[in-house]
Design a protein around this motif. Structure first.
Motif, PDB file in Angstrom:
ATOM      1  N   SER A   1       0.833  -1.198   0.000  1.00  0.00           N
ATOM      2  CA  SER A   1       0.000   0.000   0.000  1.00  0.00           C
ATOM      3  C   SER A   1       0.876   1.260   0.000  1.00  0.00           C
ATOM      4  CB  SER A   1      -0.917  -0.008   1.221  1.00  0.00           C
ATOM      5  OG  SER A   1      -1.626   1.197   1.312  1.00  0.00           O
ATOM      6  N   LYS A   2       1.907   1.251   0.825  1.00  0.00           N
ATOM      7  CA  LYS A   2       2.834   2.394   0.866  1.00  0.00           C
ATOM      8  C   LYS A   2       3.553   2.554  -0.474  1.00  0.00           C
ATOM      9  CE  LYS A   2       2.230   3.649   5.168  1.00  0.00           C
ATOM     10  NZ  LYS A   2       1.632   4.936   5.506  1.00  0.00           N
ATOM     11  N   PHE A   3       3.905   1.415  -1.082  1.00  0.00           N
ATOM     12  CA  PHE A   3       4.567   1.473  -2.387  1.00  0.00           C
ATOM     13  C   PHE A   3       3.646   2.116  -3.433  1.00  0.00           C
ATOM     14  CE2 PHE A   3       5.186  -0.404  -6.595  1.00  0.00           C
ATOM     15  CZ  PHE A   3       6.427   0.131  -6.887  1.00  0.00           C
ATOM     16  N   LYS A   4       2.377   1.709  -3.445  1.00  0.00           N
ATOM     17  CA  LYS A   4       1.424   2.291  -4.399  1.00  0.00           C
ATOM     18  C   LYS A   4       1.296   3.798  -4.207  1.00  0.00           C
ATOM     19  CE  LYS A   4      -1.368  -1.838  -5.019  1.00  0.00           C
ATOM     20  NZ  LYS A   4      -2.624  -2.522  -4.680  1.00  0.00           N
ATOM     21  N   THR A   5       1.277   4.222  -2.962  1.00  0.00           N
ATOM     22  CA  THR A   5       1.203   5.653  -2.666  1.00  0.00           C
ATOM     23  C   THR A   5       2.443   6.365  -3.191  1.00  0.00           C
ATOM     24  OG1 THR A   5      -0.150   5.265  -0.709  1.00  0.00           O
ATOM     25  CG2 THR A   5       1.039   7.363  -0.805  1.00  0.00           C
TER      26      THR A   5
ATOM     27  N   TYR B   1       8.730   3.647   3.863  1.00  0.00           N
ATOM     28  CA  TYR B   1       7.880   2.807   4.708  1.00  0.00           C
ATOM     29  C   TYR B   1       7.483   1.508   4.012  1.00  0.00           C
ATOM     30  CZ  TYR B   1       7.927   6.069   8.506  1.00  0.00           C
ATOM     31  OH  TYR B   1       8.354   6.845   9.562  1.00  0.00           O
ATOM     32  N   ALA B   2       7.437   1.506   2.699  1.00  0.00           N
ATOM     33  CA  ALA B   2       7.217   0.252   1.971  1.00  0.00           C
ATOM     34  C   ALA B   2       8.367  -0.716   2.258  1.00  0.00           C
ATOM     35  CB  ALA B   2       7.106   0.522   0.470  1.00  0.00           C
ATOM     36  N   ILE B   3       9.581  -0.211   2.231  1.00  0.00           N
ATOM     37  CA  ILE B   3      10.775  -1.016   2.529  1.00  0.00           C
ATOM     38  C   ILE B   3      10.773  -1.436   3.996  1.00  0.00           C
ATOM     39  CG2 ILE B   3      13.299  -0.910   2.670  1.00  0.00           C
ATOM     40  CD1 ILE B   3      13.113   1.084   0.215  1.00  0.00           C
ATOM     41  N   PHE B   4      10.509  -0.496   4.881  1.00  0.00           N
ATOM     42  CA  PHE B   4      10.495  -0.742   6.321  1.00  0.00           C
ATOM     43  C   PHE B   4       9.502  -1.856   6.689  1.00  0.00           C
ATOM     44  CE2 PHE B   4       8.528   0.461  10.459  1.00  0.00           C
ATOM     45  CZ  PHE B   4       9.641   0.373  11.286  1.00  0.00           C
ATOM     46  N   HIS B   5       8.288  -1.776   6.181  1.00  0.00           N
ATOM     47  CA  HIS B   5       7.278  -2.778   6.527  1.00  0.00           C
ATOM     48  C   HIS B   5       7.589  -4.138   5.903  1.00  0.00           C
ATOM     49  CE1 HIS B   5       4.832  -0.176   8.918  1.00  0.00           C
ATOM     50  NE2 HIS B   5       4.742   0.712   7.946  1.00  0.00           N
ATOM     51  N   ALA B   6       8.193  -4.154   4.735  1.00  0.00           N
ATOM     52  CA  ALA B   6       8.620  -5.427   4.142  1.00  0.00           C
ATOM     53  C   ALA B   6       9.711  -6.062   5.003  1.00  0.00           C
ATOM     54  CB  ALA B   6       9.109  -5.219   2.710  1.00  0.00           C
ATOM     55  N   ALA B   7      10.647  -5.257   5.472  1.00  0.00           N
ATOM     56  CA  ALA B   7      11.702  -5.769   6.353  1.00  0.00           C
ATOM     57  C   ALA B   7      11.107  -6.293   7.653  1.00  0.00           C
ATOM     58  CB  ALA B   7      12.737  -4.676   6.644  1.00  0.00           C
TER      59      ALA B   7
ATOM     60  N   ASP C   1      13.813   1.014  -5.841  1.00  0.00           N
ATOM     61  CA  ASP C   1      14.390   0.193  -4.772  1.00  0.00           C
ATOM     62  C   ASP C   1      13.313  -0.435  -3.893  1.00  0.00           C
ATOM     63  OD1 ASP C   1      16.998   0.633  -5.585  1.00  0.00           O
ATOM     64  OD2 ASP C   1      17.448   2.102  -4.018  1.00  0.00           O
ATOM     65  N   ALA C   2      12.248   0.308  -3.631  1.00  0.00           N
ATOM     66  CA  ALA C   2      11.164  -0.222  -2.810  1.00  0.00           C
ATOM     67  C   ALA C   2      10.523  -1.428  -3.492  1.00  0.00           C
ATOM     68  CB  ALA C   2      10.117   0.855  -2.533  1.00  0.00           C
ATOM     69  N   GLN C   3      10.276  -1.306  -4.781  1.00  0.00           N
ATOM     70  CA  GLN C   3       9.677  -2.438  -5.511  1.00  0.00           C
ATOM     71  C   GLN C   3      10.608  -3.646  -5.490  1.00  0.00           C
ATOM     72  OE1 GLN C   3       8.657  -1.679  -9.616  1.00  0.00           O
ATOM     73  NE2 GLN C   3       7.365  -3.499  -9.693  1.00  0.00           N
ATOM     74  N   LYS C   4      11.871  -3.395  -5.726  1.00  0.00           N
ATOM     75  CA  LYS C   4      12.876  -4.466  -5.719  1.00  0.00           C
ATOM     76  C   LYS C   4      12.953  -5.134  -4.344  1.00  0.00           C
ATOM     77  CE  LYS C   4      17.787  -4.982  -6.792  1.00  0.00           C
ATOM     78  NZ  LYS C   4      18.982  -4.303  -7.292  1.00  0.00           N
ATOM     79  N   PHE C   5      12.936  -4.331  -3.289  1.00  0.00           N
ATOM     80  CA  PHE C   5      13.028  -4.832  -1.915  1.00  0.00           C
ATOM     81  C   PHE C   5      11.815  -5.701  -1.587  1.00  0.00           C
ATOM     82  CE2 PHE C   5      13.069  -4.763   2.685  1.00  0.00           C
ATOM     83  CZ  PHE C   5      14.411  -4.690   3.017  1.00  0.00           C
ATOM     84  N   ILE C   6      10.633  -5.220  -1.909  1.00  0.00           N
ATOM     85  CA  ILE C   6       9.410  -5.975  -1.643  1.00  0.00           C
ATOM     86  C   ILE C   6       9.441  -7.312  -2.375  1.00  0.00           C
ATOM     87  CG2 ILE C   6       6.902  -6.042  -1.989  1.00  0.00           C
ATOM     88  CD1 ILE C   6       7.013  -2.913  -1.654  1.00  0.00           C
ATOM     89  N   GLU C   7       9.813  -7.281  -3.645  1.00  0.00           N
ATOM     90  CA  GLU C   7       9.872  -8.520  -4.423  1.00  0.00           C
ATOM     91  C   GLU C   7      10.866  -9.512  -3.827  1.00  0.00           C
ATOM     92  OE1 GLU C   7      10.700  -7.107  -8.395  1.00  0.00           O
ATOM     93  OE2 GLU C   7       8.607  -6.494  -8.707  1.00  0.00           O
ATOM     94  N   LYS C   8      12.001  -9.020  -3.371  1.00  0.00           N
ATOM     95  CA  LYS C   8      13.007  -9.891  -2.761  1.00  0.00           C
ATOM     96  C   LYS C   8      12.483 -10.501  -1.463  1.00  0.00           C
ATOM     97  CE  LYS C   8      17.117 -11.702  -2.501  1.00  0.00           C
ATOM     98  NZ  LYS C   8      17.597 -12.640  -3.525  1.00  0.00           N
TER      99      LYS C   8
END
Length: 135
Positions: free
Chosen positions: A18-22, A41-47, A115-122
């Protein structure tokens, strides 16, 4: 792992997406400064989702950063580049939020969103592998 803690994994991933979409939406609108915090925050919540899969639930930004390095980078579950993505995103978000004289350039905003998209996918890949190994 405690059931209620494990239940947080999909919730954190959902929040991350959701944060990534925003962030992506703000970037597309040309709001480069505004895109940075939700991308971070997209990266933070994925971590955080990843850490919960190991039974670890840090609540501070520093805790997430250090525990991610210790439990995912050091044992080789993710490459060191993902530790750098998390650290760089945190720094850029802090600059965006707290430094009045910092203007976020388009390239920086585009970079953190990518980077956020890449991080989430990983993280999704790693979580799938962790789940497969539990079965």
């Amino acid at each position: 792992m405690e059931g209620s803690l494990k239940d947080l994994i999909p919730l954190r991933l959902e929040k991350s997406k959701s944060k990534f979409k925003t962030a992506k939406h703000l970037l597309e609108e040309g709001n480069f400064d505004g895109a940075v915090p939700p991308a971070y925050y997209a990266i933070f919540h994925a971590a955080r989702a990843a850490l919960i899969s190991k039974g670890i639930n840090p609540i501070t930004h520093k805790g997430v950063k250090s525990m991610f390095a210790l439990h995912f980078v050091k044992p080789g579950l993710v490459e060191k580049e993902y530790q750098k993505i998390l650290a760089d995103a945190k720094e850029l978000r802090e600059d965006s939020d707290y430094e009045e004289d910092v203007i976020i350039a388009q390239e920086k905003a585009e970079g953190i969103v990518v980077d956020a998209q890449k991080f989430i996918e990983k993280i999704e890949q790693v979580l799938d592998k962790i789940e497969e190994n539990r079965e």
